[in-house]
Each structure stands twice: as C-alpha cells, then as structure tokens.
Design a protein around this motif. Structure first.
Motif, PDB file in Angstrom:
ATOM      1  N   GLU A 126       5.192   3.441  -6.587  1.00 37.26           N
ATOM      2  CA  GLU A 126       4.941   4.656  -5.703  1.00 37.26           C
ATOM      3  C   GLU A 126       4.491   4.495  -4.446  1.00 37.26           C
ATOM      4  OE1 GLU A 126       2.837   7.648  -8.113  1.00 37.26           O
ATOM      5  OE2 GLU A 126       4.499   7.561  -9.836  1.00 37.26           O
ATOM      6  N   LEU A 127       4.847   5.280  -3.793  1.00 38.17           N
ATOM      7  CA  LEU A 127       4.043   5.242  -2.264  1.00 38.17           C
ATOM      8  C   LEU A 127       2.777   5.474  -2.333  1.00 38.17           C
ATOM      9  CD1 LEU A 127       4.552   4.836   0.750  1.00 38.17           C
ATOM     10  CD2 LEU A 127       5.202   7.311   1.033  1.00 38.17           C
ATOM     11  N   GLY A 128       1.881   4.803  -1.701  1.00 40.20           N
ATOM     12  CA  GLY A 128       0.449   4.937  -1.553  1.00 40.20           C
ATOM     13  C   GLY A 128      -0.407   4.688  -2.825  1.00 40.20           C
ATOM     14  N   PHE A 129       0.232   3.831  -3.558  1.00 41.44           N
ATOM     15  CA  PHE A 129      -0.477   3.276  -4.793  1.00 41.44           C
ATOM     16  C   PHE A 129      -1.888   2.794  -4.496  1.00 41.44           C
ATOM     17  CE2 PHE A 129       2.138  -0.519  -4.082  1.00 41.44           C
ATOM     18  CZ  PHE A 129       1.351  -1.354  -4.426  1.00 41.44           C
ATOM     19  N   CYS A 130      -1.969   2.072  -3.133  1.00 35.44           N
ATOM     20  CA  CYS A 130      -2.919   1.088  -3.156  1.00 35.44           C
ATOM     21  C   CYS A 130      -4.267   1.571  -3.056  1.00 35.44           C
ATOM     22  CB  CYS A 130      -2.614   0.219  -1.428  1.00 35.44           C
ATOM     23  SG  CYS A 130      -1.036  -0.738  -1.673  1.00 35.44           S
ATOM     24  N   GLU A 131      -4.288   2.756  -2.445  1.00 34.66           N
ATOM     25  CA  GLU A 131      -5.612   3.451  -2.199  1.00 34.66           C
ATOM     26  C   GLU A 131      -6.596   3.367  -3.437  1.00 34.66           C
ATOM     27  OE1 GLU A 131      -8.071   7.205   0.007  1.00 34.66           O
ATOM     28  OE2 GLU A 131      -5.707   7.021  -0.190  1.00 34.66           O
ATOM     29  N   LYS A 132      -5.889   3.539  -4.390  1.00 33.30           N
ATOM     30  CA  LYS A 132      -6.754   3.699  -5.940  1.00 33.30           C
ATOM     31  C   LYS A 132      -7.218   2.465  -6.269  1.00 33.30           C
ATOM     32  CE  LYS A 132      -4.787   4.461 -10.638  1.00 33.30           C
ATOM     33  NZ  LYS A 132      -3.608   5.062 -11.283  1.00 33.30           N
ATOM     34  N   PHE A 133      -6.655   1.332  -5.776  1.00 27.60           N
ATOM     35  CA  PHE A 133      -7.125   0.142  -6.472  1.00 27.60           C
ATOM     36  C   PHE A 133      -7.820  -0.783  -5.450  1.00 27.60           C
ATOM     37  CE2 PHE A 133      -3.244   1.254  -8.695  1.00 27.60           C
ATOM     38  CZ  PHE A 133      -3.591   0.766 -10.182  1.00 27.60           C
ATOM     39  N   ILE A 134      -8.517  -0.136  -4.406  1.00 31.20           N
ATOM     40  CA  ILE A 134      -9.130  -0.915  -3.525  1.00 31.20           C
ATOM     41  C   ILE A 134     -10.680  -1.478  -4.119  1.00 31.20           C
ATOM     42  CG2 ILE A 134     -10.716  -0.624  -1.299  1.00 31.20           C
ATOM     43  CD1 ILE A 134      -8.688   1.595  -0.380  1.00 31.20           C
ATOM     44  N   ASP A 162      -0.100  -1.627   3.387  1.00 32.47           N
ATOM     45  CA  ASP A 162      -1.430  -1.114   2.799  1.00 32.47           C
ATOM     46  C   ASP A 162      -2.118  -2.053   1.808  1.00 32.47           C
ATOM     47  OD1 ASP A 162      -0.858   1.444   3.658  1.00 32.47           O
ATOM     48  OD2 ASP A 162      -0.167   2.302   1.878  1.00 32.47           O
ATOM     49  N   ALA A 163      -0.958  -2.883   1.200  1.00 31.71           N
ATOM     50  CA  ALA A 163      -1.461  -3.926   0.237  1.00 31.71           C
ATOM     51  C   ALA A 163      -2.359  -5.066   1.140  1.00 31.71           C
ATOM     52  CB  ALA A 163      -0.235  -4.614  -0.325  1.00 31.71           C
ATOM     53  N   ILE A 164      -1.761  -5.349   2.337  1.00 30.46           N
ATOM     54  CA  ILE A 164      -2.453  -6.449   3.061  1.00 30.46           C
ATOM     55  C   ILE A 164      -3.825  -5.767   3.736  1.00 30.46           C
ATOM     56  CG2 ILE A 164      -2.444  -7.790   5.197  1.00 30.46           C
ATOM     57  CD1 ILE A 164       0.670  -7.731   4.557  1.00 30.46           C
ATOM     58  N   THR A 165      -3.630  -4.475   4.253  1.00 29.33           N
ATOM     59  CA  THR A 165      -4.593  -4.037   4.992  1.00 29.33           C
ATOM     60  C   THR A 165      -5.918  -3.421   4.071  1.00 29.33           C
ATOM     61  OG1 THR A 165      -3.658  -1.889   5.201  1.00 29.33           O
ATOM     62  CG2 THR A 165      -3.503  -3.441   7.018  1.00 29.33           C
ATOM     63  N   MET A 166      -5.461  -2.932   2.902  1.00 23.68           N
ATOM     64  CA  MET A 166      -6.437  -2.025   2.048  1.00 23.68           C
ATOM     65  C   MET A 166      -6.791  -3.210   0.559  1.00 23.68           C
ATOM     66  SD  MET A 166      -4.799   1.813   1.144  1.00 23.68           S
ATOM     67  CE  MET A 166      -4.543   2.698   2.511  1.00 23.68           C
ATOM     68  N   LEU A 167      -5.877  -3.788   0.370  1.00 26.50           N
ATOM     69  CA  LEU A 167      -6.301  -4.670  -0.946  1.00 26.50           C
ATOM     70  C   LEU A 167      -6.635  -6.081  -0.328  1.00 26.50           C
ATOM     71  CD1 LEU A 167      -3.802  -3.302  -3.219  1.00 26.50           C
ATOM     72  CD2 LEU A 167      -6.030  -2.497  -2.751  1.00 26.50           C
ATOM     73  N   GLY A 168      -6.251  -6.428   0.638  1.00 27.45           N
ATOM     74  CA  GLY A 168      -6.400  -7.927   1.058  1.00 27.45           C
ATOM     75  C   GLY A 168      -5.551  -8.758   0.541  1.00 27.45           C
ATOM     76  N   ALA A 169      -4.130  -8.303   0.373  1.00 25.39           N
ATOM     77  CA  ALA A 169      -3.270  -9.169  -0.388  1.00 25.39           C
ATOM     78  C   ALA A 169      -3.159 -10.508   0.512  1.00 25.39           C
ATOM     79  CB  ALA A 169      -1.940  -8.476  -0.678  1.00 25.39           C
ATOM     80  N   GLU A 170      -3.058 -11.731  -0.008  1.00 24.40           N
ATOM     81  CA  GLU A 170      -2.728 -13.038   0.794  1.00 24.40           C
ATOM     82  C   GLU A 170      -1.388 -13.478   0.416  1.00 24.40           C
ATOM     83  OE1 GLU A 170      -6.294 -15.499  -0.664  1.00 24.40           O
ATOM     84  OE2 GLU A 170      -6.372 -13.652  -1.700  1.00 24.40           O
ATOM     85  N   ARG A 171      -0.551 -12.843  -0.587  1.00 23.26           N
ATOM     86  CA  ARG A 171       0.822 -12.983  -0.835  1.00 23.26           C
ATOM     87  C   ARG A 171       1.260 -11.721  -1.333  1.00 23.26           C
ATOM     88  NH1 ARG A 171       0.543 -18.299  -4.468  1.00 23.26           N
ATOM     89  NH2 ARG A 171       1.248 -16.937  -5.904  1.00 23.26           N
ATOM     90  N   VAL A 172       2.544 -11.380  -1.296  1.00 21.88           N
ATOM     91  CA  VAL A 172       3.200  -9.855  -1.444  1.00 21.88           C
ATOM     92  C   VAL A 172       4.349 -10.552  -2.539  1.00 21.88           C
ATOM     93  CG1 VAL A 172       4.373  -8.010  -0.866  1.00 21.88           C
ATOM     94  CG2 VAL A 172       2.520  -8.558   0.263  1.00 21.88           C
ATOM     95  N   GLY A 173       4.458  -9.808  -3.612  1.00 17.65           N
ATOM     96  CA  GLY A 173       5.559  -9.806  -4.627  1.00 17.65           C
ATOM     97  C   GLY A 173       6.590  -9.118  -4.169  1.00 17.65           C
ATOM     98  N   HIS A 174       7.739  -9.594  -3.772  1.00 23.90           N
ATOM     99  CA  HIS A 174       9.068  -9.138  -3.287  1.00 23.90           C
ATOM    100  C   HIS A 174       8.710  -8.773  -1.661  1.00 23.90           C
ATOM    101  CE1 HIS A 174      10.946  -8.340  -7.364  1.00 23.90           C
ATOM    102  NE2 HIS A 174       9.743  -8.192  -7.812  1.00 23.90           N
TER     103      HIS A 174
END
Length: 239
Positions: A126-134, A162-174
C-alpha cells in the motif's frame, strides 16, 4: 500453482498457503531449506539469498529461535554437501501485527555472519507503508542486519523513495515503478541502490503487462544496478 495470469499480487500471494502448510516443524523447515539450496546448486548457482517469513511457521507451536535455527541448519547442510554458499533474509509481512518484529530481529541478529544477512518487508503493498516501520528498520540496522525492502512492485514508485529515505534500504525488491516516479528513479540511480527484479512474476501479477514492456533493460542501460531473480521457488510459474 497460480494461474498463468493473476488479476493482482494479492491473488498470487494466496498460493503460498499450500507450501506453508507443510513448513510447520523443525524437521520440515530444515529439509526444505536444504532442498532449496541443493536444487540451486544442481542448477550451477554458487551463491543464493532466500527470503522467508519466520512468523508464518508457528502453527504447530514452534518459536522464532527454532524456526530460524532450523532454516539456517538446512542451508548449512547444503553448503557442506554441495559447495553452494547461502544467506537468509528475514521477511516480515506488512499486513501482520508488528509486536513481534523485534523478536525476529533479536534472534536473527545472533546469526549475522553465520547465515542471516538482512531484514525485509514483504507482502501486499500500500502507498505510504514505510512510515509505520521506521523504528523496526532502525533497530535491524543497530543489530547488524542489512535492509532490503519490497517496494515499487504494484504501481507505487513513491514507496521506493520512502524505503530508501525512511528505512535505509540498501536494495529494493522489484522497484520497477520508479519508471513512473522521477524522484525515486533519480535517488536509486544516484545512490546505486540495486533493484532485485523478478520479471516473470511481474508479468504474472500484472505489475507489468508483458515482458516486452518490462523496464529492466531500460534501467540497466541508464545505469541502475539490477539483478534477475525468481521471486520465489515454491510458487511455480505455469509452463
């Protein structure tokens, strides 16, 4: 097995129910982990990372330590038998309660460098899911886990940003829908965040209409690091 054409990702994910039903004991988890890596070794794969969701394997009373330990043990046995090298990525499902996520991270951190490589979020997007998982991504990094996040699979390029800026994702699935989100595309390009693409799965779930219009080659030519992956080995693609 899913139909050749699924109406959406949610319908595709329902096909995990059958393999999950037989992955509820330590013996089964170790055997399946061994066989997944054995099969890959016999296909001349020398290194493979496999995602799995520890909280999905508790229907018969296993705890998180037993679940992760059994999967790592099976993988290690395959390494010894077949010379393949592996790591496990711990996937947490976005639709599940969050109160046990840190428990998974705590157990997983005991295996960093010994078979567990990263923390992941997966499932319906869903759009905006990242904030919840910071706080959980932050905790995972503090405990020594890398972070790779499923995002941008179902039309939401903003989720990749958001995954990169909020969660610090180093890789992204898809990550394929950075194709329609310039800020996300530029961020992935500038930071050289690798996209773990799964082209046949994307066609099957209608994330893209056909292989002809899949953006992976365009990404590659424009300097985005991409890999080609199976998406999963327990839900086979129809012949």
């Amino acid at each position: 097995m899913p139909p050749e054409t699924c109406p959406n990702l949610i319908e595709y994910l329902k096909r995990f129910d059958l393999p999950l039903s037989v992955m509820q004991t330590k013996e089964a988890l170790e055997r399946i982990a061994f066989e997944v890596y054995e099969d890959a070794a016999l296909e001349n794969v020398t290194y493979m990372e496999v995602r799995f969701g520890p909280l999905l394997h508790r229907e018969q009373g296993l705890n998180v330590e037993e679940i992760i330990g059994s999967v790592v043990a099976g993988m290690k046995r395959a390494e010894q038998a077949h010379g393949i090298k592996g790591n496990i990525i711990l996937s947490l499902l976005r639709h599940m309660p969050t109160d046990e996520i840190n428990d998974v991270i705590d157990v997983g951190s005991q295996y960093v460098g010994k078979g567990v490589a990263a923390f992941d979020l997966a499932g319906g997007e869903e759009l905006g899911f990242c904030e919840k998982f910071i706080p959980f991504a932050k905790y995972a990094k503090e405990k020594g886990l890398n972070v790779t996040i499923h995002a941008g699979e179902q039309g939401e390029g903003q989720n990749v940003y958001d995954a990169i800026t909020m969660l610090g994702a180093e890789r992204v699935g898809h990550g394929i829908h950075i194709a329609t989100h310039q800020a996300a595309f530029d961020l992935v390009h500038d930071k050289q965040v690798a996209l773990e693409t799964c082209p046949s799965s994307n066609v099957q779930t209608k994330a893209v209409e056909s292989m002809d219009v899949h953006p992976i080659e365009d990404f590659r030519q424009r300097g985005i690091p991409v890999t080609i992956n199976t998406d999963n080995r327990t839900v086979p693609t129809p012949p």
